[in-house]
Design a protein around this motif. Sequence first.
Motif, PDB file in Angstrom:
ATOM      1  N   GLN A 163       0.827  -1.216   0.000  1.00 36.61           N
ATOM      2  CA  GLN A 163       0.000   0.000   0.000  1.00 36.61           C
ATOM      3  C   GLN A 163       0.858   1.261   0.000  1.00 36.61           C
ATOM      4  N   ASN A 164       2.030   1.179   0.624  1.00 45.58           N
ATOM      5  CA  ASN A 164       2.945   2.321   0.610  1.00 45.58           C
ATOM      6  C   ASN A 164       3.522   2.558  -0.779  1.00 45.58           C
ATOM      7  N   VAL A 165       3.969   1.490  -1.443  1.00 46.25           N
ATOM      8  CA  VAL A 165       4.647   1.681  -2.727  1.00 46.25           C
ATOM      9  C   VAL A 165       3.664   2.043  -3.843  1.00 46.25           C
ATOM     10  N   THR A 166       2.390   1.759  -3.632  1.00 42.38           N
ATOM     11  CA  THR A 166       1.382   2.122  -4.645  1.00 42.38           C
ATOM     12  C   THR A 166       0.665   3.424  -4.294  1.00 42.38           C
ATOM     13  N   LEU A 167       1.126   4.120  -3.256  1.00 44.50           N
ATOM     14  CA  LEU A 167       0.435   5.332  -2.808  1.00 44.50           C
ATOM     15  C   LEU A 167       0.401   6.399  -3.903  1.00 44.50           C
ATOM     16  N   GLY A 168       1.535   6.622  -4.581  1.00 45.62           N
ATOM     17  CA  GLY A 168       1.579   7.622  -5.639  1.00 45.62           C
ATOM     18  C   GLY A 168       0.624   7.297  -6.771  1.00 45.62           C
ATOM     19  N   LEU A 169       0.570   6.030  -7.143  1.00 46.22           N
ATOM     20  CA  LEU A 169      -0.356   5.609  -8.195  1.00 46.22           C
ATOM     21  C   LEU A 169      -1.799   5.822  -7.761  1.00 46.22           C
ATOM     22  N   GLU A 170      -2.042   5.553  -6.485  1.00 40.19           N
ATOM     23  CA  GLU A 170      -3.390   5.747  -5.938  1.00 40.19           C
ATOM     24  C   GLU A 170      -3.788   7.219  -5.988  1.00 40.19           C
ATOM     25  N   ILE A 171      -2.875   8.090  -5.591  1.00 39.33           N
ATOM     26  CA  ILE A 171      -3.153   9.532  -5.588  1.00 39.33           C
ATOM     27  C   ILE A 171      -3.410  10.046  -7.001  1.00 39.33           C
ATOM     28  N   HIS A 172      -2.656   9.510  -7.971  1.00 38.54           N
ATOM     29  CA  HIS A 172      -2.791   9.955  -9.359  1.00 38.54           C
ATOM     30  C   HIS A 172      -3.863   9.181 -10.125  1.00 38.54           C
ATOM     31  N   HIS A 173      -4.608   8.339  -9.412  1.00 34.59           N
ATOM     32  CA  HIS A 173      -5.660   7.528 -10.052  1.00 34.59           C
ATOM     33  C   HIS A 173      -5.075   6.744 -11.237  1.00 34.59           C
ATOM     34  N   ALA A 174      -3.916   6.118 -10.973  1.00 37.73           N
ATOM     35  CA  ALA A 174      -3.197   5.423 -12.044  1.00 37.73           C
ATOM     36  C   ALA A 174      -2.932   3.961 -11.698  1.00 37.73           C
ATOM     37  N   LEU A 175      -3.808   3.363 -10.897  1.00 37.22           N
ATOM     38  CA  LEU A 175      -3.636   1.950 -10.532  1.00 37.22           C
ATOM     39  C   LEU A 175      -4.162   1.059 -11.656  1.00 37.22           C
ATOM     40  N   THR A 176      -3.521   1.133 -12.792  1.00 37.02           N
ATOM     41  CA  THR A 176      -3.891   0.332 -13.956  1.00 37.02           C
ATOM     42  C   THR A 176      -3.210  -1.032 -13.872  1.00 37.02           C
TER      43      THR A 176
END
Length: 255
Positions: free
Chosen positions: A96-109
């Motif tokens: 969850q920490n390493v995907t935080l930036g992707l989550e913020i940018h709505h980029a969890l593709t």
Amino acid sequence: MGALIELKNIGYSYHTLSGETGAIKDISFSVEEGEFVALVGPSGCGKSTLLSIIAGLLAPETGTIVVNNPDGSLHYPRIGYMLQHDHLFEWRTIYQNVTLGLEIHHALTPDRIAHVEQLLSDYGLEKFKNKRPCELSGGMKQRAALIRTLALDPQLLLLDEPFSALDYQTRLMVSSDICQLIRKAGKTMIIVTHDLSEAISLADKVYVLSARPATIKTVLPIQLTLTDSSPLAARNAPEFPYYFKQLWEELTDET
């Protein structure tokens, strides 16, 4: 390859009610695509200020930054900024920490998630992705912080003393492993460090900054004779003592 980013006569001062403090003055240099650059200088000379300007967190008072993307476009390169401390959140797992930036940018593709999974595997954290930061060693947390930075696929990595909080043995191993993986990924990197051996072993070019307000005092291209290209092996290169002596003399002149 050409210059990814070029700084021209960059200057910056801090202003308070008690007066003005010059941080950097007339800084000019370029960073080539895929190049590793190290910035060294006396403590408090403005190295972190310079990184903040490159990252776009501060606007320079004088000078300009020119961008030359390989495709000819003029958009500012995607920046990844890694600080001295990992700043991982204890209430989130490593994944969850390493995907935080992707989550913020709505980029969890699916593609980005697959990239993160590969990074976790490459950096030896795949088995620890559901752990909390407190369950990891300092070196593992720094690897997680770097994965968080790389998850957004930056073109330019800015590292501000990223290994200084680690013990010496861990620092050697982590810095070597991380920088080999960054090179393998074809990234461009600017690292601030007080460790001269680290600068020589990691960088293609070292810029020595003067005391505040910082100017570029010396540019030292690094060319080591190596059969093993790892940063750890670089410390045994025959040219290593010469480069260390050169940097030490430049810095002791400043202090």
